[in-house]
Design a protein around this motif. Sequence first.
Motif, PDB file in Angstrom:
ATOM      1  N   CYS A  91       0.815  -1.220   0.000  1.00 19.64           N
ATOM      2  CA  CYS A  91       0.000   0.000   0.000  1.00 19.64           C
ATOM      3  C   CYS A  91       0.849   1.271   0.000  1.00 19.64           C
ATOM      4  O   CYS A  91       0.294   2.378   0.094  1.00 19.64           O
ATOM      5  CB  CYS A  91      -0.920   0.014   1.223  1.00 19.64           C
ATOM      6  SG  CYS A  91      -2.152  -1.292   1.233  1.00 19.64           S
ATOM      7  N   LEU A  92       2.126   1.104  -0.105  1.00 16.82           N
ATOM      8  CA  LEU A  92       3.019   2.256  -0.014  1.00 16.82           C
ATOM      9  C   LEU A  92       2.774   3.244  -1.146  1.00 16.82           C
ATOM     10  O   LEU A  92       2.740   2.872  -2.319  1.00 16.82           O
ATOM     11  CB  LEU A  92       4.469   1.784  -0.053  1.00 16.82           C
ATOM     12  CG  LEU A  92       5.520   2.826   0.285  1.00 16.82           C
ATOM     13  CD1 LEU A  92       5.349   3.329   1.701  1.00 16.82           C
ATOM     14  CD2 LEU A  92       6.916   2.274   0.073  1.00 16.82           C
ATOM     15  N   GLN A  93       2.584   4.502  -0.801  1.00 11.84           N
ATOM     16  CA  GLN A  93       2.353   5.557  -1.779  1.00 11.84           C
ATOM     17  C   GLN A  93       3.486   6.575  -1.811  1.00 11.84           C
ATOM     18  O   GLN A  93       3.655   7.253  -2.824  1.00 11.84           O
ATOM     19  CB  GLN A  93       1.036   6.292  -1.460  1.00 11.84           C
ATOM     20  CG  GLN A  93      -0.184   5.402  -1.572  1.00 11.84           C
ATOM     21  CD  GLN A  93      -1.460   6.148  -1.255  1.00 11.84           C
ATOM     22  OE1 GLN A  93      -1.437   7.344  -0.965  1.00 11.84           O
ATOM     23  NE2 GLN A  93      -2.581   5.453  -1.310  1.00 11.84           N
ATOM     24  N   ARG A  94       4.198   6.683  -0.729  1.00  6.60           N
ATOM     25  CA  ARG A  94       5.293   7.658  -0.687  1.00  6.60           C
ATOM     26  C   ARG A  94       6.508   7.020  -0.017  1.00  6.60           C
ATOM     27  O   ARG A  94       6.404   6.500   1.093  1.00  6.60           O
ATOM     28  CB  ARG A  94       4.865   8.901   0.086  1.00  6.60           C
ATOM     29  CG  ARG A  94       5.962   9.953   0.178  1.00  6.60           C
ATOM     30  CD  ARG A  94       5.499  11.194   0.940  1.00  6.60           C
ATOM     31  NE  ARG A  94       6.541  12.176   1.020  1.00  6.60           N
ATOM     32  CZ  ARG A  94       6.816  13.087   0.083  1.00  6.60           C
ATOM     33  NH1 ARG A  94       6.073  13.126  -1.009  1.00  6.60           N
ATOM     34  NH2 ARG A  94       7.795  13.932   0.212  1.00  6.60           N
ATOM     35  N   LEU A  95       7.613   7.105  -0.707  1.00  5.45           N
ATOM     36  CA  LEU A  95       8.869   6.572  -0.183  1.00  5.45           C
ATOM     37  C   LEU A  95       9.948   7.623  -0.358  1.00  5.45           C
ATOM     38  O   LEU A  95      10.255   8.030  -1.477  1.00  5.45           O
ATOM     39  CB  LEU A  95       9.263   5.288  -0.920  1.00  5.45           C
ATOM     40  CG  LEU A  95      10.614   4.680  -0.553  1.00  5.45           C
ATOM     41  CD1 LEU A  95      10.639   4.289   0.920  1.00  5.45           C
ATOM     42  CD2 LEU A  95      10.914   3.484  -1.430  1.00  5.45           C
ATOM     43  N   ASP A  96      10.494   8.078   0.745  1.00  7.53           N
ATOM     44  CA  ASP A  96      11.510   9.128   0.724  1.00  7.53           C
ATOM     45  C   ASP A  96      12.848   8.532   1.131  1.00  7.53           C
ATOM     46  O   ASP A  96      13.039   8.171   2.291  1.00  7.53           O
ATOM     47  CB  ASP A  96      11.102  10.253   1.677  1.00  7.53           C
ATOM     48  CG  ASP A  96      12.058  11.437   1.604  1.00  7.53           C
ATOM     49  OD1 ASP A  96      13.133  11.292   0.996  1.00  7.53           O
ATOM     50  OD2 ASP A  96      11.736  12.501   2.153  1.00  7.53           O
ATOM     51  N   LEU A  97      13.740   8.429   0.182  1.00  5.40           N
ATOM     52  CA  LEU A  97      15.088   7.930   0.440  1.00  5.40           C
ATOM     53  C   LEU A  97      16.138   8.969   0.042  1.00  5.40           C
ATOM     54  O   LEU A  97      17.269   8.633  -0.289  1.00  5.40           O
ATOM     55  CB  LEU A  97      15.349   6.631  -0.326  1.00  5.40           C
ATOM     56  CG  LEU A  97      14.525   5.411   0.107  1.00  5.40           C
ATOM     57  CD1 LEU A  97      14.789   4.239  -0.801  1.00  5.40           C
ATOM     58  CD2 LEU A  97      14.836   5.049   1.544  1.00  5.40           C
ATOM     59  N   SER A  98      15.779  10.213   0.090  1.00  2.00           N
ATOM     60  CA  SER A  98      16.701  11.267  -0.320  1.00  2.00           C
ATOM     61  C   SER A  98      17.856  11.403   0.660  1.00  2.00           C
ATOM     62  O   SER A  98      17.762  11.015   1.822  1.00  2.00           O
ATOM     63  CB  SER A  98      15.956  12.603  -0.438  1.00  2.00           C
ATOM     64  OG  SER A  98      15.362  12.941   0.803  1.00  2.00           O
ATOM     65  N   SER A  99      18.947  11.968   0.156  1.00  2.00           N
ATOM     66  CA  SER A  99      20.136  12.250   0.975  1.00  2.00           C
ATOM     67  C   SER A  99      20.651  10.995   1.649  1.00  2.00           C
ATOM     68  O   SER A  99      20.947  10.980   2.849  1.00  2.00           O
ATOM     69  CB  SER A  99      19.823  13.329   2.027  1.00  2.00           C
ATOM     70  OG  SER A  99      19.428  14.527   1.413  1.00  2.00           O
ATOM     71  N   ASN A 100      20.773   9.939   0.873  1.00  2.00           N
ATOM     72  CA  ASN A 100      21.418   8.718   1.346  1.00  2.00           C
ATOM     73  C   ASN A 100      22.707   8.504   0.560  1.00  2.00           C
ATOM     74  O   ASN A 100      23.286   9.472   0.060  1.00  2.00           O
ATOM     75  CB  ASN A 100      20.455   7.537   1.205  1.00  2.00           C
ATOM     76  CG  ASN A 100      19.473   7.461   2.374  1.00  2.00           C
ATOM     77  OD1 ASN A 100      19.780   6.942   3.445  1.00  2.00           O
ATOM     78  ND2 ASN A 100      18.270   7.991   2.157  1.00  2.00           N
ATOM     79  N   LYS A 101      23.142   7.264   0.454  1.00  2.06           N
ATOM     80  CA  LYS A 101      24.392   6.947  -0.233  1.00  2.06           C
ATOM     81  C   LYS A 101      24.156   5.965  -1.378  1.00  2.06           C
ATOM     82  O   LYS A 101      25.034   5.203  -1.741  1.00  2.06           O
ATOM     83  CB  LYS A 101      25.401   6.376   0.759  1.00  2.06           C
ATOM     84  CG  LYS A 101      25.802   7.348   1.858  1.00  2.06           C
ATOM     85  CD  LYS A 101      26.842   6.753   2.770  1.00  2.06           C
ATOM     86  CE  LYS A 101      27.263   7.738   3.849  1.00  2.06           C
ATOM     87  NZ  LYS A 101      27.935   8.925   3.295  1.00  2.06           N
ATOM     88  N   ILE A 102      22.975   6.016  -1.945  1.00  4.59           N
ATOM     89  CA  ILE A 102      22.619   5.105  -3.033  1.00  4.59           C
ATOM     90  C   ILE A 102      23.326   5.564  -4.306  1.00  4.59           C
ATOM     91  O   ILE A 102      23.238   6.719  -4.694  1.00  4.59           O
ATOM     92  CB  ILE A 102      21.101   5.073  -3.228  1.00  4.59           C
ATOM     93  CG1 ILE A 102      20.435   4.658  -1.920  1.00  4.59           C
ATOM     94  CG2 ILE A 102      20.699   4.130  -4.341  1.00  4.59           C
ATOM     95  CD1 ILE A 102      18.948   4.852  -1.900  1.00  4.59           C
ATOM     96  N   SER A 103      24.007   4.640  -4.989  1.00  4.38           N
ATOM     97  CA  SER A 103      24.790   4.990  -6.173  1.00  4.38           C
ATOM     98  C   SER A 103      24.239   4.406  -7.467  1.00  4.38           C
ATOM     99  O   SER A 103      24.630   4.836  -8.542  1.00  4.38           O
ATOM    100  CB  SER A 103      26.244   4.529  -6.010  1.00  4.38           C
ATOM    101  OG  SER A 103      26.293   3.128  -5.809  1.00  4.38           O
ATOM    102  N   ARG A 104      23.372   3.429  -7.362  1.00  6.32           N
ATOM    103  CA  ARG A 104      22.777   2.827  -8.551  1.00  6.32           C
ATOM    104  C   ARG A 104      21.292   2.607  -8.333  1.00  6.32           C
ATOM    105  O   ARG A 104      20.843   2.381  -7.221  1.00  6.32           O
ATOM    106  CB  ARG A 104      23.438   1.480  -8.873  1.00  6.32           C
ATOM    107  CG  ARG A 104      24.903   1.544  -9.228  1.00  6.32           C
ATOM    108  CD  ARG A 104      25.130   2.309 -10.504  1.00  6.32           C
ATOM    109  NE  ARG A 104      24.399   1.760 -11.633  1.00  6.32           N
ATOM    110  CZ  ARG A 104      24.883   0.829 -12.457  1.00  6.32           C
ATOM    111  NH1 ARG A 104      26.100   0.344 -12.269  1.00  6.32           N
ATOM    112  NH2 ARG A 104      24.176   0.393 -13.473  1.00  6.32           N
TER     113      ARG A 104
END
Length: 283
Positions: A91-104
């Motif tokens: 049911c997820l509608q919003r996922l905020d993963l900003s300002s992390n260390k994801i490179s791909r």
Amino acid sequence: MSSKRNSSSAGKKNGASSAGAAASAVPAVQITPDLVKRTTGEYDLEMVQWLDLSNRGIRKIECLSNCISMIDLCLSGNRIRHVEGLEALICLQRLDLSSNKISRIGKCKKFWMLRIVCCANAGLETLQALQHLDLRGNQITNVDDVRSLSQLSNLKHFYLKDYSGDNANPACNHPAYHIVVTKCLKHLEILDGESLNLRQCMADVILDRVQADPEAAKPLPHQRWCAAADWALPSVEATVDDALQDSIGGLQEALKSCAEASREADRLLRQMGDPAGEGPMNG
């Protein structure tokens, strides 16, 4: 008013730039069911709809498999390198993963009910219901990674940087960044805070203003350069008749001259042979 705006924008920039520093300064925290309950105030994990675990120093997404009713998940400002452990959040509608260390933008399992996602650099290509994706403030270097999201037909909003250009991933520096993203994400409406419809309307207006005059673009009327020349040949019969008349006239003049010469010769001969002419000489 201008000073207030400047101070406000400066505050936003400072807040965004300090997010990474805050995450590195915070001791690492592990996501646990107890942490989720304490943060949301819910006893039953299946009832959790909103969860904000930003700036907690989290390194891994885990222990969320029972949060099947979650609508909004914020994990910004952490140390997450991979997107994982989100398969059960249907049911997820919003996922905020900003300002992390994801490179791909890697792989992850399907989020059939996912509508809005804010993340900085994540594997989200299987989120078929995704509507909003924010990847600002991460370390994505290859703009071609966006191609893995091309199957997200519901994706409407996508961010790899701020509208002002801040918090940009390295991929945003690619000269074909805008073209690649809009070509891969065909249903996109907002890119980096800019309305694509408005952008297209502005481009159309500019093209209309610089468009050449259609009358000037028309080819000149075709006309032969010698069209005005008179190519009619004179009558052959008239030409022959004129030539004959000229010849006859010349011949008549010649005969007339010959006749006059003959008469003059006869006169001279008669004078030379006339005995009367000799009489005065003998007397």
